[in-house]
Design an enzyme around this catalytic site. Structure first.
Site, mmCIF file in Angstrom:
data_model
loop_
_atom_site.group_PDB
_atom_site.id
_atom_site.type_symbol
_atom_site.label_atom_id
_atom_site.label_comp_id
_atom_site.label_asym_id
_atom_site.label_seq_id
_atom_site.Cartn_x
_atom_site.Cartn_y
_atom_site.Cartn_z
ATOM 1 N N GLY A 122 0.745 -1.249 0.000
ATOM 2 C CA GLY A 122 0.000 0.000 0.000
ATOM 3 C C GLY A 122 0.776 1.300 0.000
ATOM 4 O O GLY A 122 0.179 2.364 0.064
ATOM 5 N N CYS B 18 9.881 -4.758 -9.804
ATOM 6 C CA CYS B 18 11.177 -4.590 -9.135
ATOM 7 C C CYS B 18 12.123 -5.683 -9.604
ATOM 8 O O CYS B 18 12.867 -6.278 -8.829
ATOM 9 C CB CYS B 18 11.019 -4.593 -7.610
ATOM 10 S SG CYS B 18 10.043 -5.948 -6.969
#
Length: 821
Positions: free
Chosen positions: A212, A345
């Site tokens: 989040g 990532c």
């Protein structure tokens, strides 16, 4: 601290003393008894010499992870993702721990005050400081992040947590993070939301949102103007993992926004949502979509060191298909002219350029890669690559799909290879993708691509229309965009003639149920049994009817503005007393009412009022909640008290101060005001630049002789820090007070009864009573009112005179617990 907590602490202290007498090693013995076993299967116990000394902390038994992976180096050397001559610097950076980074969040005016506090106080204290022989470098702002709101330091998280010299700074970070003013977020993770270019009117979907931190950035961008309580835009944050959704809720709740909804769906088949536009149903298309997909994570080796020993190319090969499906579903739900950011990532082109190239190829010109080279100046980036090969975990290479043997074609797919047609490849502009390498700016590795949708996708040239659907409850066969893998337009299989009669009846029944629910404003969980097989069953979202008698006393008591959107108020219960009232924006209300049957909503809305039984005698059963006060304040025209900065300090440092302690102006304003919930407003004075220069709005309660603020503990500490009050020492004193035994508290009470006058005695009893309630009362958003405490004083006074008897002690504890709302 409550009675049980005190008993537990006393018991732990006795256990420590017994172990020390036996030569057991003190505190370590409590954490790691002789029978406990570590995750690695090794015992945490005493040394064989029996001398009571333990292995060093928790480190003994964990083998040192060797930061070497031959396959990793071979793969990326061959692909040439690192510029010539930089390979050694690249590998050296990966072996170094990731520096700690933080981002200042919240409303802009508050963010500026936090930045000022960081620069002038905490960063200055780090000058010339050495920790474990390493000089602490002054934190530096990230040059590419706007307004100096993101910073990084060479301190690792481990050093921050363990070093006594940095305890004050660490405590500041923890406290401010808990109340949502700071997010400790990796630097590269901040890039995707910035490249979305969000405006307050945008409808945003975050497809894979947990935990989040990026979602929090999106919410902040919606609330760029703190004078607008309800932006026209909203964020729908989705995650496939039900448990991670609650982590997402925790992150989002810190920002107190009525414009966030957390849902739980598979991102690759997230349903099309409907909204009501001028009386007709339309499919909801998003202006901005964040598609931060699950990935192998080899860009995170600096913080997740397990990747060093677990990394193989197999991870990327297995994830490629899922990543492509999620990205495809995202662009289907993107509005024309909208922007979607795809990010991972990972450094692997199979998860990055291969996914983007495949998406662009099958879009047939409907999508294009945006040129963002001029955005985020100061960010060092590498262009996307156009040539790559596929390697299996055994080291076998393939340059083209035709080279892959048939027994490997389930592992390797055609979309994993680069486009061979030079013209097509050039038109894709893959070099517009962003690659972030760790050694360029001391970060993690990252990949970002920004896509613009110019026209509908070729398999969906007509924008989806709302079709009448067969009822989900019957189990009849139906295929919709919500459930299909390719996300095509809503399609309904034609029922057979034999089924027509039954289908019509079931359709009518469902329509009646849906219409009835909408009339009642009830948005329950979906009826599909599959949705109940995992996760928790959520309470329904019930909007207050326009003529609900509950609202009239609230409107009158607080003199709410006629423009107040009362239709946006909701509760989480259909039966019994409504204890909490929540609020959402008008746009989210539209989404909730039209999609309750197809969407699993985990959480939405902010709490604005809490029921307080004592309030009924003053004309309103609901008191204001601090969580939603900044949203409510523009609509409140009564029960507002403007206070000076000295009054704010009293309110935040004293639990239930008497009116006589406040300024004469505040006393005059309170004098003619009825008891009950109030708003306490501080406005900065431009002529006093050294005072706090951002407005503060607090919820409070006016009693007969006192005035108090209902503010969570970390929020109190935040405001005090901004006003220059030293809270670090105050916390130390608080911890010392907690260690005092119950006998000392009883002794003070006896002295109080003998020597104090009536007013001081009453105040001390209030304080003692709140101490018995414990720290929780100052942290929980639902707190006891001052009126409740005052009503219990008389009973407490009577019971305290007989404090030596077990019955009176039990009764006293019961009284104290009853004070909680």
């Amino acid at each position: 601290m409550g009675r049980r907590a005190r008993d537990r602490r006393r018991q732990q202290q006795q256990q420590r003393q017994e172990r020390q007498e036996r030569g057991g090693g003190g505190d370590q013995a409590v954490r790691a008894g002789p029978g406990e076993v570590k995750r690695g299967g090794e015992r945490r116990g005493r040394r064989a010499d029996g001398g009571g000394a333990f292995l060093q902390g928790w480190a003994g038994g964990y083998p040192e992870i060797v930061k070497e992976n031959e396959l990793f180096e071979r793969y990326y050397r061959e692909l040439g993702i690192v510029p010539a001559g930089e390979w050694d610097a690249f590998m050296a950076a990966l072996r170094e721990p990731l520096p700690a980074t933080l981002r200042i969040t919240g409303y802009r005016s508050h963010a500026k005050e936090i930045l000022h506090c960081l620069k002038e106080k905490y960063f200055r204290e780090l000058q010339d400081l050495e920790v474990d022989g390493q000089k602490v470098e002054m934190p530096q702002s990230l040059s590419w992040y706007p307004e100096e709101l993101a910073w990084h330091t060479n301190l690792s998280r481990k050093i921050l947590r363990k070093s006594p010299q940095l305890e004050k700074f660490h405590q500041f970070l923890v406290s401010e993070t808990e109340c949502g003013n700071i997010s400790r977020q990796e630097a590269v993770s901040m890039i995707p939301p910035l490249l979305l270019n969000v405006s307050p009117h945008h409808k945003i979907l975050d497809m894979c949102a947990a935990p989040g931190s990026k979602t929090a950035q999106l919410i902040e961008m919606l609330h760029a103007d703190m004078n607008v309580p309800f932006p026209n835009g909203f964020v729908i944050a989705n995650d496939v993992d039900n448990k991670r959704c609650y982590l997402l809720v925790h992150q989002a709740k810190r920002l107190n926004s009525p414009c966030i909804m957390v849902v739980n769906h598979d991102a690759s088949s997230i349903p099309n949502l409907q909204i009501d536009v001028d009386g007709r149903k339309e499919i909801l298309f998003y202006d901005r979509i964040l598609c931060d997909v699950p990935c192998s994570g080899d860009g995170t080796m600096r913080k997740n060191i397990d990747v060093w020993k677990k990394w193989t190319t197999q991870n990327s090969l297995q994830l490629h298909g899922l990543q492509l499906r999620i990205a495809t579903r995202g662009v289907e739900q993107l509005a024309e002219g909208g922007r979607m950011v795809y990010s991972t990532c990972s450094l692997n082109p199979i998860e990055n350029e291969a996914v983007i190239a495949s998406l662009l190829e099958k879009s047939q010109g409907a999508l294009e890669l945006a040129d963002v080279s001029s955005e985020l100046p100061g960010l060092k980036r590498m262009p996307g690559i156009t040539k790559w090969k596929v390697m299996l975990k055994d080291g076998q290479w393939f340059e083209e799909w035709k080279d892959v043997p048939s027994n490997r074609q389930t592992q390797i797919r055609p979309t994993m290879f680069p486009v061979k047609d030079e013209e097509k490849l050039k038109a894709m502009n893959l070099e517009r993708c962003l690659r972030i390498l760790p050694h360029h700016q001391n970060t993690g590795g990252f990949f970002v691509a920004v896509l613009i949708k110019k026209s509908p996708m070729p398999w969906n040239k007509r924008q989806p229309k709302v079709h009448q659907k067969l009822p989900q409850r019957t189990g009849d066969t139906e295929v919709t965009a919500a459930n299909s893998g390719n996300g095509s337009d809503c399609i309904i299989e034609e029922p057979t003639l034999a089924d027509n009669e039954e289908s019509k009846k079931m359709q009518e029944l469902q329509n009646l149920d849906t219409e009835q629910n909408k009339k009642e404003g009830v948005c329950g969980p979906p009826p599909s049994k599959k949705m109940k097989l995992f996760g928790f069953k959520e309470d329904p979202f019930v909007f207050l009817p326009e003529d609900d008698p509950l609202f009239l006393p609230i409107q009158k008591f607080y003199a709410l503005d006629p423009s107040f959107p009362k239709m946006n108020l909701l509760t989480r219960t259909q039966e019994g007393k409504k204890r909490q009232l929540y609020m959402v924006s008008k746009e989210l209300r539209n989404v909730l009412l039209n999609n309750s049957e197809k969407m699993k909503v985990i959480n939405t809305g902010i709490k604005v009022w809490s029921r307080n039984s004592d309030g009924e005698q003053f004309g309103c059963a609901f008191r204001l909640a601090q969580e939603g006060i900044y949203t409510l304040y523009p609509f409140i025209h009564a029960r507002i008290i403007n206070v000076c900065i000295e009054d704010v300090k009293i309110l935040l440092t004293q639990e239930n101060p008497f009116l006589s302690k406040f300024s004469s102006e505040t006393q005059k304003k309170v004098k003619d005001m009825a008891m009950g919930s109030i708003v306490l407003k501080y406005d900065p004075d431009p002529e006093k630049p050294h005072d706090l220069q951002c407005p503060i709005v607090l919820c409070g309660w006016q009693g007969k002789t006192s005035l108090r603020a209902f503010v969570p503990k970390n929020e109190r500490l935040h405001y005090l820090r901004m006003m220059g009050v030293e809270v670090f020492k105050a916390k130390r004193k608080e911890e010392e007070l907690e260690d005092k035994t119950e006998e000392e508290v009883q002794h003070r009470l006896v002295q109080t009864e003998e020597g104090m006058d009536v007013e001081d005695k009453e105040h001390d009893l209030v304080t003692k009573m709140e101490a018995e309630i414990g720290e929780e009362s100052s942290q929980s958003p639902v707190k006891s009112s001052a009126m409740e405490i005052e009503n219990k004083i008389e009973d407490l006074d009577q019971s305290s005179k007989n404090a030596n008897t077990p019955v009176s002690q039990e009764g006293k504890d019961t009284d104290a617990s009853n004070v909680k709302d």
